[in-house]
Design a protein around this motif. Structure first.
Motif, PDB file in Angstrom:
ATOM      1  N   ALA A   1      20.367 -49.896  18.545  1.00 37.94           N
ATOM      2  CA  ALA A   1      20.118 -48.645  19.712  1.00 37.94           C
ATOM      3  C   ALA A   1      18.632 -48.308  19.923  1.00 37.94           C
ATOM      4  CB  ALA A   1      20.852 -47.380  19.009  1.00 37.94           C
ATOM      5  N   ILE A   2      17.862 -48.519  19.045  1.00 39.92           N
ATOM      6  CA  ILE A   2      16.278 -48.346  19.159  1.00 39.92           C
ATOM      7  C   ILE A   2      15.833 -49.512  20.081  1.00 39.92           C
ATOM      8  CG2 ILE A   2      14.025 -48.209  18.405  1.00 39.92           C
ATOM      9  CD1 ILE A   2      15.198 -46.988  15.795  1.00 39.92           C
ATOM     10  N   ARG A   3      16.057 -50.797  19.793  1.00 37.78           N
ATOM     11  CA  ARG A   3      15.770 -51.945  20.515  1.00 37.78           C
ATOM     12  C   ARG A   3      16.071 -51.553  21.937  1.00 37.78           C
ATOM     13  NH1 ARG A   3      17.772 -54.892  16.600  1.00 37.78           N
ATOM     14  NH2 ARG A   3      19.217 -55.761  17.793  1.00 37.78           N
TER      15      ARG A   3
ATOM     16  N   THR B   1      11.844 -40.254  19.175  1.00 37.99           N
ATOM     17  CA  THR B   1      12.418 -39.415  17.960  1.00 37.99           C
ATOM     18  C   THR B   1      12.842 -40.536  17.224  1.00 37.99           C
ATOM     19  OG1 THR B   1      13.236 -37.553  19.308  1.00 37.99           O
ATOM     20  CG2 THR B   1      14.266 -37.866  17.278  1.00 37.99           C
ATOM     21  N   ALA B   2      13.649 -41.625  17.499  1.00 37.86           N
ATOM     22  CA  ALA B   2      14.287 -42.382  16.508  1.00 37.86           C
ATOM     23  C   ALA B   2      13.194 -43.016  15.954  1.00 37.86           C
ATOM     24  CB  ALA B   2      15.037 -43.323  17.523  1.00 37.86           C
ATOM     25  N   LEU B   3      12.019 -43.783  16.522  1.00 31.59           N
ATOM     26  CA  LEU B   3      11.155 -44.500  15.929  1.00 31.59           C
ATOM     27  C   LEU B   3      10.156 -43.527  15.046  1.00 31.59           C
ATOM     28  CD1 LEU B   3       9.848 -46.429  19.220  1.00 31.59           C
ATOM     29  CD2 LEU B   3      10.682 -47.563  17.140  1.00 31.59           C
TER      30      LEU B   3
ATOM     31  N   ALA C   1       8.423 -52.396  19.247  1.00 34.77           N
ATOM     32  CA  ALA C   1       7.777 -50.757  19.667  1.00 34.77           C
ATOM     33  C   ALA C   1       6.242 -51.026  19.611  1.00 34.77           C
ATOM     34  CB  ALA C   1       8.289 -49.997  18.373  1.00 34.77           C
ATOM     35  N   HIS C   2       5.686 -51.857  18.764  1.00 30.46           N
ATOM     36  CA  HIS C   2       4.204 -52.015  18.815  1.00 30.46           C
ATOM     37  C   HIS C   2       3.957 -52.779  20.277  1.00 30.46           C
ATOM     38  CE1 HIS C   2       0.524 -54.295  17.814  1.00 30.46           C
ATOM     39  NE2 HIS C   2       0.073 -52.812  17.468  1.00 30.46           N
ATOM     40  N   GLN C   3       4.657 -53.667  20.580  1.00 30.69           N
ATOM     41  CA  GLN C   3       4.359 -54.455  21.884  1.00 30.69           C
ATOM     42  C   GLN C   3       4.429 -53.465  22.999  1.00 30.69           C
ATOM     43  OE1 GLN C   3       6.599 -57.813  21.511  1.00 30.69           O
ATOM     44  NE2 GLN C   3       5.533 -58.981  20.319  1.00 30.69           N
TER      45      GLN C   3
ATOM     46  N   ASP D   1       1.465 -48.594  19.747  1.00 35.29           N
ATOM     47  CA  ASP D   1       1.040 -47.749  18.563  1.00 35.29           C
ATOM     48  C   ASP D   1       1.008 -48.528  17.406  1.00 35.29           C
ATOM     49  OD1 ASP D   1       1.042 -45.741  16.522  1.00 35.29           O
ATOM     50  OD2 ASP D   1       2.441 -44.417  17.807  1.00 35.29           O
ATOM     51  N   ASP D   2      -0.394 -48.404  16.601  1.00 31.38           N
ATOM     52  CA  ASP D   2      -0.619 -49.268  15.656  1.00 31.38           C
ATOM     53  C   ASP D   2       0.270 -48.875  14.393  1.00 31.38           C
ATOM     54  OD1 ASP D   2      -2.179 -51.070  16.603  1.00 31.38           O
ATOM     55  OD2 ASP D   2      -4.154 -50.028  16.238  1.00 31.38           O
ATOM     56  N   ARG D   3       0.924 -47.644  14.193  1.00 32.22           N
ATOM     57  CA  ARG D   3       1.794 -47.494  13.294  1.00 32.22           C
ATOM     58  C   ARG D   3       3.006 -48.414  13.008  1.00 32.22           C
ATOM     59  NH1 ARG D   3       4.466 -41.906  14.213  1.00 32.22           N
ATOM     60  NH2 ARG D   3       4.739 -42.673  16.512  1.00 32.22           N
ATOM     61  N   TYR D   4       3.234 -48.790  14.485  1.00 31.73           N
ATOM     62  CA  TYR D   4       4.407 -49.697  14.013  1.00 31.73           C
ATOM     63  C   TYR D   4       4.187 -50.985  13.510  1.00 31.73           C
ATOM     64  CZ  TYR D   4       6.453 -46.260  17.263  1.00 31.73           C
ATOM     65  OH  TYR D   4       6.442 -45.283  17.994  1.00 31.73           O
ATOM     66  N   LEU D   5       2.912 -51.606  14.049  1.00 28.90           N
ATOM     67  CA  LEU D   5       2.293 -52.748  13.119  1.00 28.90           C
ATOM     68  C   LEU D   5       2.114 -52.531  11.802  1.00 28.90           C
ATOM     69  CD1 LEU D   5       1.203 -55.490  13.362  1.00 28.90           C
ATOM     70  CD2 LEU D   5      -0.783 -54.629  14.102  1.00 28.90           C
TER      71      LEU D   5
END
Length: 477
Positions: free
Chosen positions: A161-163, A185-187, A254-256, A260-264
């Motif tokens: 769902a997120i993708r 919200t999901a991320l 999400a990062h790409q 947002d570096d939080r995802y990396l």
């Protein structure tokens, strides 16, 4: 946990039933051929098959019967692949290949269906019930549901769902407020579900405990056969059913997409957990489930504490992905010993056992007497509701490892779609715009028994075919 999609694909032979395409069999399909077939199929799926913009796995050809993980009511759609996000991503692929606004509108309706079913905890469960009093209704963010609030990472539910939402958010240049808010919200809540050691639970209702110590995996010192079982295994560190391999691509995308570096950072933490979760010699691989002491533990009654062949291969694939993104060689270090161990553990038929007994490494199975399960080393007459053995892909993993090590940058990219791949797709589309498929063997899937000759419409087949046709347009024209 068991995905109906995996169970079905293991026993299906998809059979082409009718042909309506006008292109010559000895010539390459034209763009016009492909565009017409895509539009015909997508129009049928959008206009006739969708419920509230969402989808389930299988439909009878007359659309009177619908199946997700079991029989679906007229008000239910499925999140777990190959359900609603799977179809939505196919619409998006078609939109990017054609620039036809019809596909973006169809994808948007699919996104709105998912947004309706987003839980207060930020993720999704496997089904969305549009009947507020329905048996599968859950505690939705929109206030229209009731009941459980368990966001699930089992079987790629929340991840898919997120993708999809991330991709359609990008398609709108982040200007569709409802879609962007749902994706964010999901991320955000996915990040709060990551433990300090980088692991994820199978499900969550609220942020996980960040005070737990970070430990290396080890074998339990107690008798794991009779001790240490926990009821709430879903709250603990989980790799079951490819969790690592489905969460990592979410963090990468999400990062790409958002920069947002939080995802990396979360991706790297996940990789760090996978390094920690590798068990010591003589079994340098991975379990399905760990407790907070980092010992392998039981999950369901037929899922013992053990080294897991399928999950170990998924971890190796995930580590390769994380290395490909980060180029940090520490994520490669666990792989050679793990592959060597798995090669030495192959069954006589060339497969891997789902489970290997801790420390002895004997292939381990579960059988049952009535409702009671018991451990066994005998692989004869096993229950057919679970995959006790799994195909090995070690040569492919070794090949990917060699390519990544020798290449200074990522070698991943889109695969080209050939005319020979497209021809049978066009030929098997019937005059209503359907791809009809047929069960080859009798099989119980969920609580529904399919028999040889049963025909159905498959969301998986629709999505794969639309994506293949879209890929052909991009690569051949």
């Amino acid at each position: 946990m068991r995905s109906i999609f995996r169970a079905a694909t293991a026993i299906l032979l998809f059979t082409c039933l009718s042909a309506t395409s006008s292109f010559a069999a000895d010539s390459a399909p034209t763009a016009a051929d492909v565009l017409a077939a895509m539009k015909k199929a997508a129009t049928y799926y959008h206009d006739k098959v969708a419920v509230h913009g969402g989808y389930v796995y299988f439909y009878s050809p007359d659309l009177t019967q619908r199946y997700g993980e079991g029989v679906a009511s007229a008000e239910q759609i499925w999140v777990q692949p190959p359900g609603t996000p799977t179809v939505g991503m196919a619409y998006l692929e078609a939109y990017h290949a054609t620039s036809d606004a019809f596909y973006l509108r169809a994808a948007t309706e699919t996104a709105e269906a998912l947004i309706y079913g987003q839980l207060k905890s930020g993720g999704w469960t496997n089904c969305i019930d549009f009947d507020p009093r329905g048996e599968r209704a859950a505690l939705y963010r929109n206030g229209k549901g009731r009941g459980k609030n368990n966001s699930s990472l089992d079987d790629d539910q929340t991840q898919s769902a997120i993708r999809f939402l991330v991709r359609i958010d990008k398609a709108y240049d982040f200007q569709n407020k409802a879609i962007h808010e749902a994706a964010m919200t999901a991320l955000d809540t996915l990040l709060t579900a990551q433990f300090a050691n980088g692991a994820f639970p199978q499900s969550w209702e609220e942020p996980v405990d960040q005070s737990l110590p970070v430990r290396q995996a080890s074998f339990p010192k107690y008798d794991w056969k009779t001790e240490g079982r926990v009821k709430n295994y879903w709250d603990m560190y989980t790799l079951n059913d490819g969790l690592a391999g489905s969460v990592a691509p979410v963090l990468v995308e999400a990062h790409q997409t958002y920069g947002d570096d939080r995802y990396l950072a979360a991706l790297k933490k996940l990789g760090d957990f996978l390094i920690l979760a590798q068990l010591p010699s003589p079994q340098p691989a991975w379990a399905q489930q760990y407790n907070y002491e980092m010992n392998p533990i039981w999950a369901r009654r037929f899922e013992p504490a053990a080294v897991a062949g399928r999950e170990s291969q998924d971890v190796i694939e995930t580590l390769l992905l994380i290395f490909d993104v980060t180029r940090d060689e520490k994520y490669l270090e666990p792989i050679p010993t793990a592959v060597k161990y798995l090669e030495s553990s192959l069954l006589p038929d060339g497969q891997l056992a789902r489970y290997y007994e801790l420390e002895s490494n004997r292939p381990l199975y579960m059988n049952r007497n009535g409702k009671d399960y018991f451990l066994t080393y005998d692989d004869k007459d096993l229950p057919d509701h679970y995959g006790w053995k799994t195909s090995q892909k070690l040569e492919r993993l070794k090949d990917e490892y060699r390519k990544l090590v020798s290449s200074p940058k990522s070698t991943r990219g889109r695969r080209k779609v050939s005319a020979d791949q497209v021809k049978p797709i066009l030929a098997s589309l019937d005059d209503q715009g359907r791809w009809i498929t047929t069960f080859k063997n009798e099989k119980l899937v969920g609580d529904q028994r399919f028999r040889p000759g049963d025909q159905f419409i498959s969301s998986e087949t629709f999505a794969k075919n639309i994506e293949a046709l879209s890929g052909y347009l991009r690569t051949a024209h």
